[in-house]
Design a protein around this motif. Sequence first.
Motif, PDB file in Angstrom:
ATOM      1  N   LEU A 199      86.788  16.870 116.891  1.00 38.81           N
ATOM      2  CA  LEU A 199      86.829  18.157 117.570  1.00 38.81           C
ATOM      3  C   LEU A 199      87.460  18.013 118.952  1.00 38.81           C
ATOM      4  CD1 LEU A 199      85.946  21.159 117.439  1.00 38.81           C
ATOM      5  CD2 LEU A 199      83.851  20.449 118.615  1.00 38.81           C
ATOM      6  N   ARG A 200      88.442  18.851 119.230  1.00 37.79           N
ATOM      7  CA  ARG A 200      89.071  18.894 120.552  1.00 37.79           C
ATOM      8  C   ARG A 200      88.684  20.170 121.294  1.00 37.79           C
ATOM      9  NH1 ARG A 200      89.608  13.856 121.117  1.00 37.79           N
ATOM     10  NH2 ARG A 200      91.093  12.869 119.735  1.00 37.79           N
ATOM     11  N   GLU A 201      88.450  21.236 120.525  1.00 35.87           N
ATOM     12  CA  GLU A 201      88.102  22.518 121.138  1.00 35.87           C
ATOM     13  C   GLU A 201      87.493  23.411 120.075  1.00 35.87           C
ATOM     14  OE1 GLU A 201      91.209  25.734 122.417  1.00 35.87           O
ATOM     15  OE2 GLU A 201      91.022  24.299 124.069  1.00 35.87           O
ATOM     16  N   LEU A 202      86.508  24.221 120.446  1.00 36.73           N
ATOM     17  CA  LEU A 202      85.907  25.177 119.528  1.00 36.73           C
ATOM     18  C   LEU A 202      85.968  26.551 120.172  1.00 36.73           C
ATOM     19  CD1 LEU A 202      82.860  24.709 117.286  1.00 36.73           C
ATOM     20  CD2 LEU A 202      83.130  26.836 118.538  1.00 36.73           C
ATOM     21  N   ARG A 203      86.510  27.508 119.445  1.00 36.80           N
ATOM     22  CA  ARG A 203      86.613  28.890 119.930  1.00 36.80           C
ATOM     23  C   ARG A 203      85.895  29.817 118.964  1.00 36.80           C
ATOM     24  NH1 ARG A 203      91.436  30.231 123.393  1.00 36.80           N
ATOM     25  NH2 ARG A 203      92.111  28.217 124.210  1.00 36.80           N
ATOM     26  N   VAL A 204      85.453  30.959 119.477  1.00 31.79           N
ATOM     27  CA  VAL A 204      84.790  31.985 118.671  1.00 31.79           C
ATOM     28  C   VAL A 204      85.625  33.255 118.793  1.00 31.79           C
ATOM     29  CG1 VAL A 204      82.673  33.334 118.375  1.00 31.79           C
ATOM     30  CG2 VAL A 204      82.535  30.951 119.120  1.00 31.79           C
ATOM     31  N   ASP A 205      85.874  33.937 117.669  1.00 34.57           N
ATOM     32  CA  ASP A 205      86.694  35.146 117.714  1.00 34.57           C
ATOM     33  C   ASP A 205      85.938  36.296 118.367  1.00 34.57           C
ATOM     34  OD1 ASP A 205      84.967  35.965 115.610  1.00 34.57           O
ATOM     35  OD2 ASP A 205      86.585  37.033 114.618  1.00 34.57           O
ATOM     36  N   CYS A 206      86.664  37.393 118.595  1.00 39.19           N
ATOM     37  CA  CYS A 206      86.116  38.530 119.339  1.00 39.19           C
ATOM     38  C   CYS A 206      84.898  39.162 118.685  1.00 39.19           C
ATOM     39  CB  CYS A 206      87.205  39.580 119.562  1.00 39.19           C
ATOM     40  SG  CYS A 206      87.928  40.213 118.023  1.00 39.19           S
ATOM     41  N   ASP A 207      84.820  39.113 117.355  1.00 39.20           N
ATOM     42  CA  ASP A 207      83.681  39.695 116.652  1.00 39.20           C
ATOM     43  C   ASP A 207      82.518  38.721 116.499  1.00 39.20           C
ATOM     44  OD1 ASP A 207      84.952  42.175 116.186  1.00 39.20           O
ATOM     45  OD2 ASP A 207      86.029  41.303 114.482  1.00 39.20           O
ATOM     46  N   GLY A 208      82.780  37.448 116.778  1.00 40.55           N
ATOM     47  CA  GLY A 208      81.736  36.441 116.634  1.00 40.55           C
ATOM     48  C   GLY A 208      81.476  36.046 115.188  1.00 40.55           C
ATOM     49  N   ASP A 209      82.393  36.429 114.274  1.00 44.02           N
ATOM     50  CA  ASP A 209      82.157  36.125 112.866  1.00 44.02           C
ATOM     51  C   ASP A 209      83.095  35.060 112.288  1.00 44.02           C
ATOM     52  OD1 ASP A 209      84.500  37.590 112.716  1.00 44.02           O
ATOM     53  OD2 ASP A 209      83.694  39.134 111.391  1.00 44.02           O
ATOM     54  N   THR A 210      83.843  34.390 113.151  1.00 47.54           N
ATOM     55  CA  THR A 210      84.711  33.287 112.744  1.00 47.54           C
ATOM     56  C   THR A 210      84.804  32.302 113.898  1.00 47.54           C
ATOM     57  OG1 THR A 210      86.046  34.817 111.429  1.00 47.54           O
ATOM     58  CG2 THR A 210      87.006  32.654 111.875  1.00 47.54           C
ATOM     59  N   VAL A 211      84.762  31.017 113.566  1.00 46.84           N
ATOM     60  CA  VAL A 211      84.988  30.002 114.591  1.00 46.84           C
ATOM     61  C   VAL A 211      86.284  29.270 114.264  1.00 46.84           C
ATOM     62  CG1 VAL A 211      82.558  29.717 115.191  1.00 46.84           C
ATOM     63  CG2 VAL A 211      83.552  28.253 113.446  1.00 46.84           C
ATOM     64  N   LEU A 212      86.956  28.845 115.315  1.00 45.11           N
ATOM     65  CA  LEU A 212      88.197  28.097 115.199  1.00 45.11           C
ATOM     66  C   LEU A 212      87.971  26.711 115.782  1.00 45.11           C
ATOM     67  CD1 LEU A 212      91.283  27.981 114.637  1.00 45.11           C
ATOM     68  CD2 LEU A 212      91.595  28.808 116.985  1.00 45.11           C
ATOM     69  N   LEU A 213      88.136  25.707 114.918  1.00 42.96           N
ATOM     70  CA  LEU A 213      88.008  24.328 115.364  1.00 42.96           C
ATOM     71  C   LEU A 213      89.407  23.770 115.559  1.00 42.96           C
ATOM     72  CD1 LEU A 213      85.444  23.097 112.696  1.00 42.96           C
ATOM     73  CD2 LEU A 213      84.934  23.946 114.961  1.00 42.96           C
ATOM     74  N   LYS A 214      89.742  23.421 116.778  1.00 39.70           N
ATOM     75  CA  LYS A 214      91.003  22.729 117.027  1.00 39.70           C
ATOM     76  C   LYS A 214      90.671  21.252 116.941  1.00 39.70           C
ATOM     77  CE  LYS A 214      93.355  26.343 119.434  1.00 39.70           C
ATOM     78  NZ  LYS A 214      94.462  26.599 120.347  1.00 39.70           N
ATOM     79  N   VAL A 215      91.299  20.579 115.974  1.00 40.40           N
ATOM     80  CA  VAL A 215      90.906  19.220 115.633  1.00 40.40           C
ATOM     81  C   VAL A 215      92.081  18.253 115.633  1.00 40.40           C
ATOM     82  CG1 VAL A 215      88.989  20.053 114.198  1.00 40.40           C
ATOM     83  CG2 VAL A 215      91.192  19.546 113.124  1.00 40.40           C
ATOM     84  N   GLU A 216      91.731  16.989 115.790  1.00 38.79           N
ATOM     85  CA  GLU A 216      92.664  15.909 115.520  1.00 38.79           C
ATOM     86  C   GLU A 216      92.327  15.431 114.112  1.00 38.79           C
ATOM     87  OE1 GLU A 216      93.701  11.365 116.915  1.00 38.79           O
ATOM     88  OE2 GLU A 216      92.476  12.623 118.229  1.00 38.79           O
ATOM     89  N   GLN A 217      93.282  15.579 113.194  1.00 36.00           N
ATOM     90  CA  GLN A 217      93.053  15.217 111.794  1.00 36.00           C
ATOM     91  C   GLN A 217      93.319  13.725 111.617  1.00 36.00           C
ATOM     92  OE1 GLN A 217      91.879  17.257 109.079  1.00 36.00           O
ATOM     93  NE2 GLN A 217      91.638  15.166 108.389  1.00 36.00           N
ATOM     94  N   VAL A 218      92.281  12.919 111.724  1.00 33.13           N
ATOM     95  CA  VAL A 218      92.377  11.470 111.571  1.00 33.13           C
ATOM     96  C   VAL A 218      92.635  11.174 110.091  1.00 33.13           C
ATOM     97  CG1 VAL A 218      91.179   9.269 111.840  1.00 33.13           C
ATOM     98  CG2 VAL A 218      90.829  11.101 113.516  1.00 33.13           C
ATOM     99  N   GLY A 219      93.640  10.380 109.803  1.00 39.28           N
ATOM    100  CA  GLY A 219      93.993  10.080 108.418  1.00 39.28           C
ATOM    101  C   GLY A 219      95.071  11.001 107.884  1.00 39.28           C
ATOM    102  N   GLY A 220      95.342  12.107 108.579  1.00 38.24           N
ATOM    103  CA  GLY A 220      96.450  12.976 108.222  1.00 38.24           C
ATOM    104  C   GLY A 220      96.233  13.922 107.061  1.00 38.24           C
ATOM    105  N   ILE A 221      95.086  13.861 106.390  1.00 36.63           N
ATOM    106  CA  ILE A 221      94.859  14.688 105.202  1.00 36.63           C
ATOM    107  C   ILE A 221      93.603  15.536 105.406  1.00 36.63           C
ATOM    108  CG2 ILE A 221      94.336  14.638 102.731  1.00 36.63           C
ATOM    109  CD1 ILE A 221      95.851  11.927 102.660  1.00 36.63           C
ATOM    110  N   ALA A 222      93.766  16.860 105.267  1.00 39.33           N
ATOM    111  CA  ALA A 222      92.614  17.754 105.388  1.00 39.33           C
ATOM    112  C   ALA A 222      92.129  18.243 104.030  1.00 39.33           C
ATOM    113  CB  ALA A 222      92.964  18.953 106.259  1.00 39.33           C
ATOM    114  N   CYS A 223      93.029  18.311 103.049  1.00 40.33           N
ATOM    115  CA  CYS A 223      92.706  18.916 101.764  1.00 40.33           C
ATOM    116  C   CYS A 223      92.218  17.890 100.748  1.00 40.33           C
ATOM    117  CB  CYS A 223      93.936  19.642 101.215  1.00 40.33           C
ATOM    118  SG  CYS A 223      93.600  20.573  99.712  1.00 40.33           S
TER     119      CYS A 223
END
Length: 130
Positions: free
Chosen positions: A70-94
């Motif tokens: 985790l590098r940064e965590l944000r919450v949207d205006c409605d508070g019903d979604t969070v955005l994780l700005k991440v460093e993807q170690v290993g290069g694969i998220a899926c």
Amino acid sequence: MSLSKHIKWNEAGLVAAIAQDWETGEVLMMAWMNPEALDLTLREQRAIYYSRSRQALWRKGEESGNVQQLRELRVDCDGDTVLLKVEQVGGIACHTGRRSCFYRLADNNGELVVTDEVIRDPADMYGIKR
């Protein structure tokens, strides 16, 4: 002091979490978090989600090695979604072995076209014997 009080949890007690590469802005994946996953993500500074199928916490990369720092965590205006700005170690998220879960493009006919190649065989990532 808990971030949980600022979140609009859905009827299942979860919130949508979008993981985004912190340098490029590429959207890597979407998952769910419960209050415990959200609190642990902040505490451990790595993405921890809630698996609806297993009904348990899921530390991203615990099996595959593809951790999201985790590098940064944000919450949207409605508070019903969070955005994780991440460093993807290993290069694969899926779990399919691709960098991002968003590897299919809808063409003008509504058909899906695969746009990204598999980087690593999922069987190798998860130690599945064939």
